[in-house]
Design a protein around this motif. Structure first.
Motif, PDB file in Angstrom:
ATOM      1  N   PHE A  23       0.805  -0.899   0.097  1.00  0.00           N
ATOM      2  CA  PHE A  23      -0.021   0.035   0.075  1.00  0.00           C
ATOM      3  C   PHE A  23       0.836   1.314   0.037  1.00  0.00           C
ATOM      4  O   PHE A  23       2.156   1.237   0.342  1.00  0.00           O
ATOM      5  CB  PHE A  23      -0.963   0.035   1.120  1.00  0.00           C
ATOM      6  N   GLY A  24       0.219   2.503  -0.383  1.00  0.00           N
ATOM      7  CA  GLY A  24       1.045   3.504  -0.222  1.00  0.00           C
ATOM      8  C   GLY A  24       1.412   3.947   1.210  1.00  0.00           C
ATOM      9  O   GLY A  24       0.968   3.641   2.142  1.00  0.00           O
ATOM     10  N   GLU A  25       2.206   5.126   1.375  1.00  0.00           N
ATOM     11  CA  GLU A  25       2.750   5.489   2.522  1.00  0.00           C
ATOM     12  C   GLU A  25       3.283   6.873   2.447  1.00  0.00           C
ATOM     13  O   GLU A  25       3.759   7.339   1.283  1.00  0.00           O
ATOM     14  CB  GLU A  25       3.953   4.682   3.054  1.00  0.00           C
ATOM     15  N   GLY A  26       3.514   7.432   3.793  1.00  0.00           N
ATOM     16  CA  GLY A  26       3.721   9.067   3.590  1.00  0.00           C
ATOM     17  C   GLY A  26       2.646   9.666   4.505  1.00  0.00           C
ATOM     18  O   GLY A  26       1.629   9.142   4.768  1.00  0.00           O
ATOM     19  N   PRO A  27       2.970  10.946   4.584  1.00  0.00           N
ATOM     20  CA  PRO A  27       1.708  11.680   5.249  1.00  0.00           C
ATOM     21  C   PRO A  27       0.494  11.985   4.716  1.00  0.00           C
ATOM     22  O   PRO A  27       0.344  11.791   3.418  1.00  0.00           O
ATOM     23  CB  PRO A  27       2.587  13.323   5.451  1.00  0.00           C
ATOM     24  N   VAL A  28      -0.395  11.881   5.630  1.00  0.00           N
ATOM     25  CA  VAL A  28      -1.939  12.095   5.252  1.00  0.00           C
ATOM     26  C   VAL A  28      -2.440  13.107   6.026  1.00  0.00           C
ATOM     27  O   VAL A  28      -2.624  12.837   7.073  1.00  0.00           O
ATOM     28  CB  VAL A  28      -2.602  10.668   5.273  1.00  0.00           C
ATOM     29  N   PRO A  29      -2.981  14.160   5.319  1.00  0.00           N
ATOM     30  CA  PRO A  29      -2.874  14.586   4.072  1.00  0.00           C
ATOM     31  C   PRO A  29      -1.434  15.045   3.717  1.00  0.00           C
ATOM     32  O   PRO A  29      -0.525  15.474   4.476  1.00  0.00           O
ATOM     33  CB  PRO A  29      -3.661  15.808   3.921  1.00  0.00           C
ATOM     34  N   ASP A  39      11.484  16.755  -1.111  1.00  0.00           N
ATOM     35  CA  ASP A  39      11.557  16.295   0.216  1.00  0.00           C
ATOM     36  C   ASP A  39      10.565  14.902   0.137  1.00  0.00           C
ATOM     37  O   ASP A  39       9.328  14.995   0.499  1.00  0.00           O
ATOM     38  CB  ASP A  39      11.118  17.111   1.541  1.00  0.00           C
ATOM     39  N   ARG A  40      11.297  13.700   0.091  1.00  0.00           N
ATOM     40  CA  ARG A  40      10.321  12.447  -0.010  1.00  0.00           C
ATOM     41  C   ARG A  40       9.584  12.255   1.434  1.00  0.00           C
ATOM     42  O   ARG A  40       8.316  11.844   1.216  1.00  0.00           O
ATOM     43  CB  ARG A  40      11.208  11.260  -0.188  1.00  0.00           C
ATOM     44  N   SER A  41      10.208  12.650   2.348  1.00  0.00           N
ATOM     45  CA  SER A  41       9.388  12.394   3.646  1.00  0.00           C
ATOM     46  C   SER A  41       8.013  13.471   3.827  1.00  0.00           C
ATOM     47  O   SER A  41       7.399  12.889   4.627  1.00  0.00           O
ATOM     48  CB  SER A  41      10.235  12.986   4.896  1.00  0.00           C
ATOM     49  N   LYS A  42       7.986  14.299   3.035  1.00  0.00           N
ATOM     50  CA  LYS A  42       6.799  15.142   2.912  1.00  0.00           C
ATOM     51  C   LYS A  42       5.820  14.743   1.811  1.00  0.00           C
ATOM     52  O   LYS A  42       4.617  15.386   1.515  1.00  0.00           O
ATOM     53  CB  LYS A  42       7.047  16.587   2.831  1.00  0.00           C
ATOM     54  N   ALA A  43       6.037  13.743   0.882  1.00  0.00           N
ATOM     55  CA  ALA A  43       5.241  13.139  -0.087  1.00  0.00           C
ATOM     56  C   ALA A  43       4.559  11.943   0.458  1.00  0.00           C
ATOM     57  O   ALA A  43       5.248  11.097   1.042  1.00  0.00           O
ATOM     58  CB  ALA A  43       6.065  13.177  -1.384  1.00  0.00           C
ATOM     59  N   GLU A 103      -7.270   6.820  -1.900  1.00  0.00           N
ATOM     60  CA  GLU A 103      -5.967   7.432  -1.424  1.00  0.00           C
ATOM     61  C   GLU A 103      -6.022   8.921  -1.720  1.00  0.00           C
ATOM     62  O   GLU A 103      -5.507   9.981  -1.191  1.00  0.00           O
ATOM     63  CB  GLU A 103      -4.663   6.898  -2.173  1.00  0.00           C
ATOM     64  N   PHE A 104      -6.535   9.279  -3.021  1.00  0.00           N
ATOM     65  CA  PHE A 104      -6.674  10.704  -3.384  1.00  0.00           C
ATOM     66  C   PHE A 104      -7.612  11.514  -2.319  1.00  0.00           C
ATOM     67  O   PHE A 104      -7.328  12.390  -2.085  1.00  0.00           O
ATOM     68  CB  PHE A 104      -7.198  10.486  -4.766  1.00  0.00           C
ATOM     69  N   ARG A 105      -8.678  10.783  -1.999  1.00  0.00           N
ATOM     70  CA  ARG A 105      -9.572  11.378  -0.974  1.00  0.00           C
ATOM     71  C   ARG A 105      -9.089  11.849   0.378  1.00  0.00           C
ATOM     72  O   ARG A 105      -9.352  12.756   0.793  1.00  0.00           O
ATOM     73  CB  ARG A 105     -10.805  10.440  -0.835  1.00  0.00           C
ATOM     74  N   LEU A 106      -8.128  10.641   0.723  1.00  0.00           N
ATOM     75  CA  LEU A 106      -7.536  10.826   2.207  1.00  0.00           C
ATOM     76  C   LEU A 106      -6.246  11.732   2.033  1.00  0.00           C
ATOM     77  O   LEU A 106      -6.187  12.649   2.894  1.00  0.00           O
ATOM     78  CB  LEU A 106      -7.335   9.591   2.529  1.00  0.00           C
ATOM     79  N   VAL A 107      -5.570  11.691   1.083  1.00  0.00           N
ATOM     80  CA  VAL A 107      -4.383  12.470   0.869  1.00  0.00           C
ATOM     81  C   VAL A 107      -4.563  14.102   0.588  1.00  0.00           C
ATOM     82  O   VAL A 107      -3.871  14.860   1.007  1.00  0.00           O
ATOM     83  CB  VAL A 107      -3.416  11.960  -0.011  1.00  0.00           C
TER      84      VAL A 107
END
Length: 211
Positions: free
Chosen positions: A50-56, A95-99, A137-141
């Motif tokens: 699954f995807g990973e990173g900050p949400v939103p 910055d990957r950590s913010k994507a 994922e679009f809805r949440l991010v």
């Protein structure tokens, strides 16, 4: 191990929608994705990636599908293409950590050759089947910018007739999203002229980031 490119049972439509919990938060969505049987790819893949990173997140990056390393680790973009993407992000000032990073297809499509698992491009039916996860994922991010990496991801988001070569390095408006278009980092890894391909990739990332 059999190939993951098995044929679907006659009359069985590929669709992950019935596995997607309506209105769920990200943790519940990710948990539910582990049990997805929306297409046949789950049969031989190690796990859902699954995807990973900050949400939103302001930036969402969509690739094609997990590779061998991602399938084993259960994380996105941790193989050779992922390492190159990290270098390109750094060069482009991202910055990957913010994507938030994800793929259009959440299971690893491959064929077995001896002990090796050879990556295969996802079929259109598999991309369509998996889209309900990406839609959530679009809805949440709630990204301000989506970067699609490669033709599979671009067609997943922008439609099957979309031609990446005509819009590379551009940002398009689509269904309320701003979508930046570039190649997949795996194509840079394989490029005959690596330096030229890498520089062009970084230039695309800079162009879409600044649009």
């Amino acid at each position: 191990m059999p190939s993951a490119r098995t044929s679907k049972s006659p009359g069985k439509a590929a669709d992950a929608a019935r596995y997607v919990p309506e209105g769920a938060d990200w943790a519940a969505l990710r948990s539910a994705s582990a049990g997805c049987r929306g297409c046949d790819l789950y049969q031989d893949a190690t796990q859902t990636v699954f995807g990973e990173g900050p949400v939103p997140a302001r930036l969402m990056v969509v690739g094609e599908c997990p590779g061998d390393r991602e399938d084993t680790a259960g994380q996105v973009f941790v193989g050779p293409a992922g390492r190159l993407l990290d270098k390109a992000f750094e060069a482009a000032g991202i910055d990957r950590s913010k994507a938030y990073l994800t793929n259009a297809v959440k299971h690893f499509p491959f064929t077995q050759r001896g002990k090796r698992r050879i990556h295969q491009q996802p079929r259109r039916s598999e991309v369509v089947a998996c889209f309900p996860w990406l839609r959530e994922e679009f809805r949440l991010v709630k990204p301000r910018l989506v970067i699609v990496l490669g033709a599979v991801a671009a067609k997943a988001v922008l439609g099957p007739s979309f031609k990446l070569t005509e819009h590379r390095g551009q940002v398009l408006d689509h269904d309320g999203l701003k979508v930046g278009v570039t190649v997949h980092p795996s194509s840079v890894v394989r490029a005959e002229n690596f330096t030229e391909a890498f520089d062009a990739f970084v230039a695309d990332l800079k162009a879409v980031r600044e649009s």
